[in-house]
Write a protein that holds these residues in place. Structure first.
Motif, PDB file in Angstrom:
ATOM      1  N   ARG A  70      13.190  19.597  -5.109  1.00  0.00           N
ATOM      2  CA  ARG A  70      12.798  18.550  -3.960  1.00  0.00           C
ATOM      3  C   ARG A  70      11.607  18.688  -3.475  1.00  0.00           C
ATOM      4  O   ARG A  70      10.740  17.831  -3.243  1.00  0.00           O
ATOM      5  CB  ARG A  70      13.965  18.930  -2.747  1.00  0.00           C
ATOM      6  CG  ARG A  70      13.553  17.700  -1.554  1.00  0.00           C
ATOM      7  CD  ARG A  70      14.578  17.741  -0.640  1.00  0.00           C
ATOM      8  NE  ARG A  70      14.247  17.036   0.625  1.00  0.00           N
ATOM      9  CZ  ARG A  70      15.081  16.962   1.798  1.00  0.00           C
ATOM     10  NH1 ARG A  70      16.464  17.175   1.551  1.00  0.00           N
ATOM     11  NH2 ARG A  70      14.539  16.500   2.718  1.00  0.00           N
ATOM     12  N   LEU A  71      11.042  20.204  -3.433  1.00  0.00           N
ATOM     13  CA  LEU A  71       9.853  20.234  -3.074  1.00  0.00           C
ATOM     14  C   LEU A  71       8.565  19.900  -3.920  1.00  0.00           C
ATOM     15  O   LEU A  71       7.636  19.484  -3.728  1.00  0.00           O
ATOM     16  CB  LEU A  71       9.760  21.961  -2.727  1.00  0.00           C
ATOM     17  CG  LEU A  71       8.300  22.389  -2.557  1.00  0.00           C
ATOM     18  CD1 LEU A  71       7.696  21.997  -1.054  1.00  0.00           C
ATOM     19  CD2 LEU A  71       8.308  23.930  -2.143  1.00  0.00           C
ATOM     20  N   ILE A 112      24.632  12.450   2.621  1.00  0.00           N
ATOM     21  CA  ILE A 112      24.634  12.828   4.188  1.00  0.00           C
ATOM     22  C   ILE A 112      24.813  11.700   4.937  1.00  0.00           C
ATOM     23  O   ILE A 112      24.416  10.559   4.934  1.00  0.00           O
ATOM     24  CB  ILE A 112      23.410  13.609   4.420  1.00  0.00           C
ATOM     25  CG1 ILE A 112      22.505  12.792   5.492  1.00  0.00           C
ATOM     26  CG2 ILE A 112      22.782  14.230   2.871  1.00  0.00           C
ATOM     27  CD1 ILE A 112      21.507  13.713   5.803  1.00  0.00           C
ATOM     28  N   HIS A 128      13.244   7.491  11.239  1.00  0.00           N
ATOM     29  CA  HIS A 128      13.208   8.675  11.211  1.00  0.00           C
ATOM     30  C   HIS A 128      13.310   9.038   9.611  1.00  0.00           C
ATOM     31  O   HIS A 128      12.625  10.040   9.019  1.00  0.00           O
ATOM     32  CB  HIS A 128      14.239   9.301  11.923  1.00  0.00           C
ATOM     33  CG  HIS A 128      14.068  11.010  11.806  1.00  0.00           C
ATOM     34  ND1 HIS A 128      15.150  11.581  10.898  1.00  0.00           N
ATOM     35  CD2 HIS A 128      13.485  11.848  12.184  1.00  0.00           C
ATOM     36  CE1 HIS A 128      14.959  12.977  10.964  1.00  0.00           C
ATOM     37  NE2 HIS A 128      13.895  13.289  11.946  1.00  0.00           N
ATOM     38  N   ASN A 132      10.265  10.702   7.384  1.00  0.00           N
ATOM     39  CA  ASN A 132      10.036  11.952   7.077  1.00  0.00           C
ATOM     40  C   ASN A 132      10.765  12.169   5.630  1.00  0.00           C
ATOM     41  O   ASN A 132      10.980  13.345   5.289  1.00  0.00           O
ATOM     42  CB  ASN A 132      10.656  12.655   8.202  1.00  0.00           C
ATOM     43  CG  ASN A 132      10.128  12.517   9.554  1.00  0.00           C
ATOM     44  OD1 ASN A 132      10.683  11.937  10.248  1.00  0.00           O
ATOM     45  ND2 ASN A 132       9.202  13.219   9.830  1.00  0.00           N
ATOM     46  N   GLY A 133      10.801  11.199   4.928  1.00  0.00           N
ATOM     47  CA  GLY A 133      11.353  11.274   3.584  1.00  0.00           C
ATOM     48  C   GLY A 133      12.944  12.167   3.598  1.00  0.00           C
ATOM     49  O   GLY A 133      13.030  12.859   2.593  1.00  0.00           O
ATOM     50  N   MET A 134      13.640  11.770   4.658  1.00  0.00           N
ATOM     51  CA  MET A 134      14.740  12.455   4.461  1.00  0.00           C
ATOM     52  C   MET A 134      15.852  12.295   3.431  1.00  0.00           C
ATOM     53  O   MET A 134      16.768  12.706   3.163  1.00  0.00           O
ATOM     54  CB  MET A 134      15.504  12.218   5.709  1.00  0.00           C
ATOM     55  CG  MET A 134      14.542  12.830   7.069  1.00  0.00           C
ATOM     56  SD  MET A 134      14.119  14.516   6.657  1.00  0.00           S
ATOM     57  CE  MET A 134      14.699  15.327   8.093  1.00  0.00           C
TER      58      MET A 134
ATOM     59  N   ALA B  67      12.982  20.920   2.393  1.00  0.00           N
ATOM     60  CA  ALA B  67      12.744  21.822   0.969  1.00  0.00           C
ATOM     61  C   ALA B  67      12.080  23.002   1.085  1.00  0.00           C
ATOM     62  O   ALA B  67      12.613  23.840   0.590  1.00  0.00           O
ATOM     63  CB  ALA B  67      12.291  20.944   0.080  1.00  0.00           C
ATOM     64  N   LEU B 111      24.619  17.014   8.002  1.00  0.00           N
ATOM     65  CA  LEU B 111      26.119  16.882   7.770  1.00  0.00           C
ATOM     66  C   LEU B 111      26.227  16.332   6.190  1.00  0.00           C
ATOM     67  O   LEU B 111      26.119  14.982   6.155  1.00  0.00           O
ATOM     68  CB  LEU B 111      26.996  16.150   8.785  1.00  0.00           C
ATOM     69  CG  LEU B 111      28.280  16.324   8.552  1.00  0.00           C
ATOM     70  CD1 LEU B 111      28.951  17.627   9.065  1.00  0.00           C
ATOM     71  CD2 LEU B 111      29.110  15.361   9.874  1.00  0.00           C
TER      72      LEU B 111
END
Lengths: 347, 347
Positions: A70-71, A112, A128, A132-134, B67, B111
């Motif tokens: 992911r990084l 998730i 969000h 923040n690319g969650m 990450a 979660l």
DNA sequence: GACGGGACTTATAACGTTTTAAATGAAGTA
DNA sequence: TACTTCATTTAAAACGTTATAAGTCCCGTC
């Protein structure tokens, strides 16, 4: 010199058993880069090398580190699902999630869950996640015609799929149930049973599918030329007792409806109870056709006719659609409208 | 020299708006390390520096990259919840997840949901998560006395919390409902209404809480010295129609039970329907006391007496307990037994 | 026998954090 | 003055992966 049985340190000591690319590299004699590409089946790596690398990887149970991937790549391998707390639709969340999980199985994606606490439209959560690319993709339901979440996502080119349609001109992926067909068919069934004043219990007005249901209902009503009624004090999101009380009160006044199209099983039950408060019996003085999303209630109240909506299937389709969208497929081709299986509705 | 208005490149160009530690470092003039520690409120960093760094961070909306954090620290900031597909308990999964999410709000934890497809005890999923470090903590339910998942987790020292107890000698965190108290109270209520042959519908035998329910039931029965019956053909996991059919058949034979303690709302409804197939009416020929987990059914069938189990609260407690466990608290202190609110049961 | 080019493989540099070990000054002490 | 101590800051390395840009060889060609 001395008797220190220091094992030949390859380069760095593996700190805790967890195998990494380096482990495979050391084991096979290839460079880390080569191993990485071999696992990715890059065509420039020789077939024999690929085979060997895969073999060793399988042997030691290698699994790429999600964080590192992911990084490096920026891809999260995460699908986020926004969960609404409404209980009207029995098993909604769970069924959907099971379907989703089914579609995501054997992919690197994790599911998730972001429940919606605050307001009804969870724009903040969406913002969000986008900013923040969650996640790599987003899933949510209960869309409005000009849903601000959809607008936000479209503007940002963020992959998503909705359960429910909108009226934006830009196409976006969705999986929806044909609620027009449901309401039309439900109402026709009531009428064909001789009912002369159907009522439909609708979801809150702001949602897109409310319009679809209304349209289906009105079409059937007009075709048959019967009277009808639409309650404005209650909707499917109301507490059960409120629906029951309303039905009870309404039954006591003149020109009460004699047929009910219910968008969910709970409202159907509430209707039955409300009517029976007034001594009215299902199948005698009135009929109900309800949307069924679980296996529970139709078994219990066989006199409620139902039309099925398969939420697990919906979830699975949503998963597929979203994956395709993330893979770059065109939104216009990723719009699924699930038809009520009229012929097999009783299954 | 020329007119190239090249902006002073700090060190590396921020490729896409997303602020990082470096952004803050450049903005404040501190080193990346300092910024990192300042944000972590390390005591070695001067108060003024910390203030300034926090200020800038808030200003530009900095959010640490999950990450990168995960890669470096090994902590995933993920809580995994194993979801069973059983529908008997209305809204089980969703309520629990909402509670969990509530506890996890304002923590860095996400979660993630792992549904159970395969076998009943999802040991494989657990092993996968433990071995590959997919989460910092685990949540699951429906425990068995010597639950293999619990054994595996205990062996590996992996933080988890169960909904349900086990019989391992090593203590582990759990949040459980006092099913003994529930069954005892439910049965006593039946008896105090004059019922002379209570029956209890139990979950599958292998689960721990089945024993608790049975124990509560038997205690009440023995105290009162009444007859009783426990069906062995059905359990709470059975399809609804199977329960209904069983009840219907049983009602037709001699010495039929006249009171039912039901572990869930669905089985209560199935019982009502099954009995009414034989012309028996709730409140007349027999009574039911059921466990209630949703707001739905008690409103519909007010004659079913219920005792409440608050699953959202359960979820929230599980979240808290797990966080404490992850933070290193002792397992023995993290065992919660939720009492049925007997006095307020009708709320 | 040097040269271009396939077919493979590899070293190196990131991604954004935290950790380890060190550096910098400014005092305080002798 | 020199030496320690303290408070604060920092450079460098590392986590495990992938992307970029070079390597190797080996073969055929001129």
């Amino acid at each position: 010199m001395a008797d220190t049985p220091e094992p030949a340190p390859s380069r760095a000591r593996p700190k805790s058993g967890k195998p990494t690319l380096r482990t495979i590299a050391d084991l096979t004699g290839f460079a880390v880069t080569t191993v990485s590409r071999a696992l990715g089946n890059a065509p420039q790596i020789s077939v024999e090398t690929r085979r060997r690398v895969h073999e060793v990887a399988a042997e030691i149970g290698y699994l790429p580190d999600r964080a590192a991937q992911r990084l490096k790549t920026g891809r999260t391998n995460v699908i986020s699902v926004l969960l609404d707390p409404h209980e009207e639709i029995l098993g909604y969340g769970i069924s959907l999630m099971h379907g989703l999980a089914k579609a995501l199985k054997d992919t690197p994606y994790h599911l998730i869950v972001t429940p919606n606490f605050i307001n009804d439209s969870n724009v903040d959560a969406v913002r969000h996640i986008v900013r923040n690319g969650m996640a790599d993709g987003l899933i949510f339901s209960r869309t409005e015609p000009f849903d601000p979440r959809v607008r936000l996502l479209l503007e940002n080119g963020f992959p998503f799929v909705t359960h429910g349609r909108t009226e934006f001109s830009t196409p976006h992926p969705y999986v929806d149930y044909d609620n027009f067909a449901f309401a039309y068919e439900a109402t026709r069934r009531l009428i064909s049973r001789g009912r002369r004043k159907p009522m439909i219990i609708l979801p809150p007005k702001r949602m897109t599918f409310t319009q679809h249901l209304l349209h289906g209902f009105m079409t059937a009503v007009r075709e048959a030329g019967v009277a009808y009624e639409i309650p404005d004090e209650i909707d499917l999101d109301c507490p059960v007792e409120q629906i029951r009380d309303y039905m009870s009160r309404r039954a006591g006044k003149p020109d009460a409806p004699d047929g009910f199209a219910c968008g969910g099983e709970v409202s159907a039950l509430a209707t039955i109870t409300g009517m029976s408060d007034h001594g009215l019996t299902l199948g005698i003085e009135y009929d109900i056709v309800a949307k069924r999303t679980s296996k529970l209630l139709s078994q219990i109240q066989p006199k409620v006719e139902t039309i099925y909506e398969d939420l697990t299937d919906t979830g699975e389709q949503m998963g597929r659609v979203l994956l395709a969208r993330i893979a770059g497929e065109d939104a216009a081709g990723l719009q699924v409208l699930l038809k009520p299986q009229i012929g097999f509705a009783e299954v």
